[in-house]
Write a protein that holds these residues in place. Structure first.
Motif, PDB file in Angstrom:
ATOM      1  N   PHE A 101     -20.495 -58.684  39.571  1.00 20.57           N
ATOM      2  CA  PHE A 101     -21.536 -59.510  39.475  1.00 20.57           C
ATOM      3  C   PHE A 101     -21.803 -60.345  40.750  1.00 20.57           C
ATOM      4  CE2 PHE A 101     -22.915 -63.971  38.443  1.00 20.57           C
ATOM      5  CZ  PHE A 101     -24.171 -63.765  37.753  1.00 20.57           C
ATOM      6  N   TYR A 147     -29.257 -55.820  37.202  1.00 18.61           N
ATOM      7  CA  TYR A 147     -27.744 -56.105  36.975  1.00 18.61           C
ATOM      8  C   TYR A 147     -27.097 -54.899  36.037  1.00 18.61           C
ATOM      9  CZ  TYR A 147     -22.918 -57.511  36.298  1.00 18.61           C
ATOM     10  OH  TYR A 147     -21.418 -57.619  36.268  1.00 18.61           O
ATOM     11  N   PHE A 152     -23.469 -57.859  43.227  1.00 16.85           N
ATOM     12  CA  PHE A 152     -24.673 -57.621  43.277  1.00 16.85           C
ATOM     13  C   PHE A 152     -25.575 -58.767  43.421  1.00 16.85           C
ATOM     14  CE2 PHE A 152     -28.567 -57.385  40.468  1.00 16.85           C
ATOM     15  CZ  PHE A 152     -29.088 -55.921  40.605  1.00 16.85           C
ATOM     16  N   SER A 153     -25.274 -60.129  43.179  1.00 16.87           N
ATOM     17  CA  SER A 153     -25.867 -61.288  43.219  1.00 16.87           C
ATOM     18  C   SER A 153     -26.025 -61.576  44.554  1.00 16.87           C
ATOM     19  CB  SER A 153     -25.030 -62.437  42.652  1.00 16.87           C
ATOM     20  OG  SER A 153     -24.765 -62.156  41.193  1.00 16.87           O
TER      21      SER A 153
END
Length: 305
Positions: A21, A64, A24-25
């Motif tokens: 996470f 995501y 990807f963020s």
């Protein structure tokens, strides 16, 4: 032990989810990489068409979800720079990084263990002052500066080692020294402080009073009980070697994963960046797990269940 290992493996899953996470963020916030994938004279229609075909116009949570579903299958997408599967490119570079990390750790261990023991055994002498000063100096020198200085001295002026690249044993010596110096410094200080503490224990004084040789007292009785913190620092440093060799690999043009990651960040090749970070995270987790297993082998009194 078996239950502990199963529990630790299960703990890896949420850790990897959090890492995925975060990665990807950060990549999402870096912006749309489509402009770099097309020629400079590409029209807005072409950019919009490619953005839509890659799903980059979807909301964050949708992108995501797609990324996570593909990552579970080991698919991190295709590198637009190499036009190949990103994970396969990263795995091709991984052995070179492991090779450099292993030689660097070997160099650090060979330097740190005898120097740390010697410094503790000769406490408050010239030898101790030299070892302590060398440790502080080794820890204070930045990797990139040390690497450049080694190249200027041993490659440019003395012509002993190659300047850069990979191909023979001589190519890895300078990168390994560059990467291993700070680790050797940290290990030396840790071994010295632990040895000084252990050498004051009753069982060590008893062994000395029985007339055993200093070498037996030092290595068999004292150093053996210093191994757990040493293993800890080796595990932590090995994992950081794999992920933190970026600067050293760039300075020496070492074709490892670190150099690949730096090039991918500069080119905004996000598939490669995500695959590299994922592999580094898995390596760190595995090294920590291996350290726990080694603790149990060194000291059977440690119980995990």
């Amino acid at each position: 032990m078996k239950r502990y290992l199963i529990r630790r493996v299960l703990q890896v899953i949420p850790v990897l989810l959090i890492i995925s996470f975060i990665v990807f963020s950060l990549v999402f916030l870096a912006g749309n990489p489509v402009a770099l994938m097309l020629p400079e004279d590409a029209s807005q229609e072409q950019i919009a068409a490619l953005t839509e075909s890659m799903g980059l116009n979807e909301p964050f949570y949708v992108q995501y979800g797609i990324f996570l579903g593909n990552a579970i299958q080991g698919d991190f997408g295709t590198s637009y720079r190499y036009n190949q599967d990103a994970m396969s490119i990263v795995l091709e570079r991984l052995p070179q990084t492991f090779e450099l990390a292993a030689v660097s750790m070997l160099f650090a261990t060979i330097i740190a263990i005898p120097l740390g023991i010697w410094s503790a055994a000769k406490q408050n002498t010239v030898i101790d002052v030299f070892a302590t000063g060398a440790s502080v100096l080794g820890k204070a020198m930045p990797n990139f500066w040390l690497g450049i200085m080694l190249i200027l001295l041993f490659s440019v002026n003395l012509s002993i080692f190659p300047v850069s690249g990979r191909g023979s044993f001589m190519h890895i010596i300078l990168p390994a020294i560059t990467l291993g110096t700070a680790i050797a410094a940290e290990m030396t200080r840790l071994i010295r402080s632990n040895m000084i503490e252990v050498m004051q224990q009753d069982y060590v004084r008893t062994a000395k009073s029985k007339g055993q040789k200093d070498s037996i007292v030092t290595y068999r009785h004292a150093f053996k009980n210093c191994l757990i913190p040493v293993v800890t620092i080796m595990a932590l440093q090995t994992s950081s070697l794999i992920g933190g060799a970026l600067v050293t690999e760039v300075v020496f043009a070492w074709p490892g994963m670190g150099q690949l990651l730096v090039q991918a960040v500069n080119a905004r090749d996000m598939a490669i960046v995500q695959a590299c970070v994922f592999v580094i995270a898995v390596a760190v987790i595995l090294m920590n797990l291996l350290a726990d297993i080694v603790y149990r082998l060194i000291d059977p009194r440690i119980k995990y269940d």
